[in-house]
Write a protein that holds these residues in place. Structure first.
Motif, PDB file in Angstrom:
ATOM      1  N   ARG A   1      23.936  30.885  47.671  1.00 49.19           N
ATOM      2  CA  ARG A   1      25.130  30.237  48.224  1.00 49.19           C
ATOM      3  C   ARG A   1      26.125  31.304  48.709  1.00 49.19           C
ATOM      4  O   ARG A   1      26.898  31.838  47.921  1.00 49.19           O
ATOM      5  CB  ARG A   1      25.787  29.349  47.165  1.00 49.19           C
ATOM      6  N   PRO A   2      26.116  31.604  50.010  1.00 46.48           N
ATOM      7  CA  PRO A   2      26.967  32.657  50.564  1.00 46.48           C
ATOM      8  C   PRO A   2      28.451  32.527  50.214  1.00 46.48           C
ATOM      9  O   PRO A   2      29.129  33.533  50.036  1.00 46.48           O
ATOM     10  CB  PRO A   2      26.758  32.552  52.074  1.00 46.48           C
ATOM     11  N   GLU A   3      28.965  31.308  50.097  1.00 46.37           N
ATOM     12  CA  GLU A   3      30.388  31.157  49.791  1.00 46.37           C
ATOM     13  C   GLU A   3      30.743  31.743  48.427  1.00 46.37           C
ATOM     14  O   GLU A   3      31.903  32.054  48.169  1.00 46.37           O
ATOM     15  CB  GLU A   3      30.821  29.690  49.875  1.00 46.37           C
ATOM     16  N   THR A   4      29.756  31.953  47.543  1.00 44.85           N
ATOM     17  CA  THR A   4      30.048  32.479  46.211  1.00 44.85           C
ATOM     18  C   THR A   4      30.123  34.007  46.180  1.00 44.85           C
ATOM     19  O   THR A   4      30.554  34.572  45.180  1.00 44.85           O
ATOM     20  CB  THR A   4      29.026  31.998  45.166  1.00 44.85           C
ATOM     21  N   TYR A   5      29.684  34.667  47.250  1.00 48.18           N
ATOM     22  CA  TYR A   5      29.806  36.123  47.289  1.00 48.18           C
ATOM     23  C   TYR A   5      30.568  36.615  48.517  1.00 48.18           C
ATOM     24  O   TYR A   5      30.738  37.814  48.719  1.00 48.18           O
ATOM     25  CB  TYR A   5      28.440  36.817  47.191  1.00 48.18           C
ATOM     26  N   LYS A   6      31.079  35.685  49.309  1.00 49.15           N
ATOM     27  CA  LYS A   6      31.813  36.041  50.522  1.00 49.15           C
ATOM     28  C   LYS A   6      33.003  36.961  50.214  1.00 49.15           C
ATOM     29  O   LYS A   6      33.241  37.930  50.918  1.00 49.15           O
ATOM     30  CB  LYS A   6      32.274  34.759  51.218  1.00 49.15           C
ATOM     31  N   ASN A   7      33.750  36.677  49.149  1.00 48.45           N
ATOM     32  CA  ASN A   7      34.920  37.468  48.770  1.00 48.45           C
ATOM     33  C   ASN A   7      34.684  38.252  47.485  1.00 48.45           C
ATOM     34  O   ASN A   7      35.621  38.534  46.744  1.00 48.45           O
ATOM     35  CB  ASN A   7      36.136  36.549  48.595  1.00 48.45           C
ATOM     36  N   LEU A   8      33.440  38.615  47.243  1.00 49.11           N
ATOM     37  CA  LEU A   8      33.072  39.281  45.995  1.00 49.11           C
ATOM     38  C   LEU A   8      33.867  40.555  45.743  1.00 49.11           C
ATOM     39  O   LEU A   8      34.421  40.742  44.659  1.00 49.11           O
ATOM     40  CB  LEU A   8      31.576  39.576  45.985  1.00 49.11           C
ATOM     41  N   GLU A   9      33.939  41.418  46.744  1.00 46.48           N
ATOM     42  CA  GLU A   9      34.658  42.682  46.557  1.00 46.48           C
ATOM     43  C   GLU A   9      36.118  42.437  46.192  1.00 46.48           C
ATOM     44  O   GLU A   9      36.660  43.082  45.292  1.00 46.48           O
ATOM     45  CB  GLU A   9      34.567  43.550  47.814  1.00 46.48           C
ATOM     46  N   GLU A  10      36.736  41.506  46.881  1.00 48.89           N
ATOM     47  CA  GLU A  10      38.138  41.169  46.613  1.00 48.89           C
ATOM     48  C   GLU A  10      38.321  40.668  45.182  1.00 48.89           C
ATOM     49  O   GLU A  10      39.264  41.056  44.489  1.00 48.89           O
ATOM     50  CB  GLU A  10      38.583  40.100  47.607  1.00 48.89           C
ATOM     51  N   GLN A  11      37.409  39.827  44.712  1.00 46.20           N
ATOM     52  CA  GLN A  11      37.504  39.270  43.361  1.00 46.20           C
ATOM     53  C   GLN A  11      37.318  40.358  42.307  1.00 46.20           C
ATOM     54  O   GLN A  11      38.068  40.435  41.329  1.00 46.20           O
ATOM     55  CB  GLN A  11      36.469  38.163  43.161  1.00 46.20           C
ATOM     56  N   VAL A  12      36.327  41.217  42.499  1.00 43.90           N
ATOM     57  CA  VAL A  12      36.063  42.288  41.542  1.00 43.90           C
ATOM     58  C   VAL A  12      37.196  43.313  41.580  1.00 43.90           C
ATOM     59  O   VAL A  12      37.623  43.813  40.527  1.00 43.90           O
ATOM     60  CB  VAL A  12      34.683  42.930  41.805  1.00 43.90           C
ATOM     61  N   ASP A  13      37.714  43.613  42.763  1.00 42.03           N
ATOM     62  CA  ASP A  13      38.859  44.532  42.865  1.00 42.03           C
ATOM     63  C   ASP A  13      40.065  43.985  42.109  1.00 42.03           C
ATOM     64  O   ASP A  13      40.794  44.744  41.472  1.00 42.03           O
ATOM     65  CB  ASP A  13      39.238  44.793  44.322  1.00 42.03           C
TER      66      ASP A  13
END
Length: 166
Positions: free
Chosen positions: A88-100
């Motif tokens: 599901r691409p929507e679950t990793y689309k903002n991954l970097e932002e969330q982890v940052d």
């Protein structure tokens, strides 16, 4: 005696957070989807270098933005696992932002990224896409098959022990 470690599992709705915890704690999997409301807590003892460590695992309700998670759920954490669903691409689309966000708000707390549902690689999903992406630091897991689940939790436990010692 090593102090218990609070581990918080974060990510979007339906990425398999509860299933990962169930696989790790109970070595079981269910196709039934149960929505987590608020937080559920489970415990499991793991052995690292002949020491027993109790993990207190917080299963947080899914959200598309970690910044919207109740701060009280995150306080006192020893480690975070951010989970996305490789299908599901929507679950990793903002991954970097969330982890940052996690790394900025809690700089002393280790974060691991689990790309869950890796049992779907080879169907319509290509593992090479993820290996070349900015979030290639992911550990690919499958709550369904158990692949890398135990290993991932143990890796994070080791990181929490290293942080505590330094």
């Amino acid at each position: 005696m090593i102090q218990p470690r609070k581990i918080v599992i974060l990510g979007h709705f339906g990425v398999g957070k509860t299933s990962l915890i169930r696989q790790f704690v109970e070595t079981s999997f269910s196709e039934d989807y149960l929505v987590t409301v608020g937080v559920h807590v489970k415990k499991k003892d793991v052995t690292i270098n002949n020491d027993s460590v109790t993990l207190v695992i917080w299963d947080i309700e899914g959200t598309s933005k970690i910044s919207e998670t109740r701060a009280s759920y995150l306080l006192g954490s020893s480690g975070f696992i951010y989970v996305y669903d490789v299908s599901r691409p929507e679950t990793y689309k903002n991954l970097e932002e969330q982890v940052d966000y996690l790394k900025n708000q809690f700089p002393a707390i280790p974060v691991m990224i689990f790309g869950n549902k890796c049992d779907k690689f080879g169907d319509e999903i290509s593992k090479s896409f993820f290996e070349n992406a900015p979030y290639n630091q992911s550990l690919f897991t499958s709550a369904k098959t158990g692949e890398n689940v135990e290993e991932g939790f143990k890796q994070l436990t080791i990181k929490t022990l290293e942080k505590h010692e330094s």
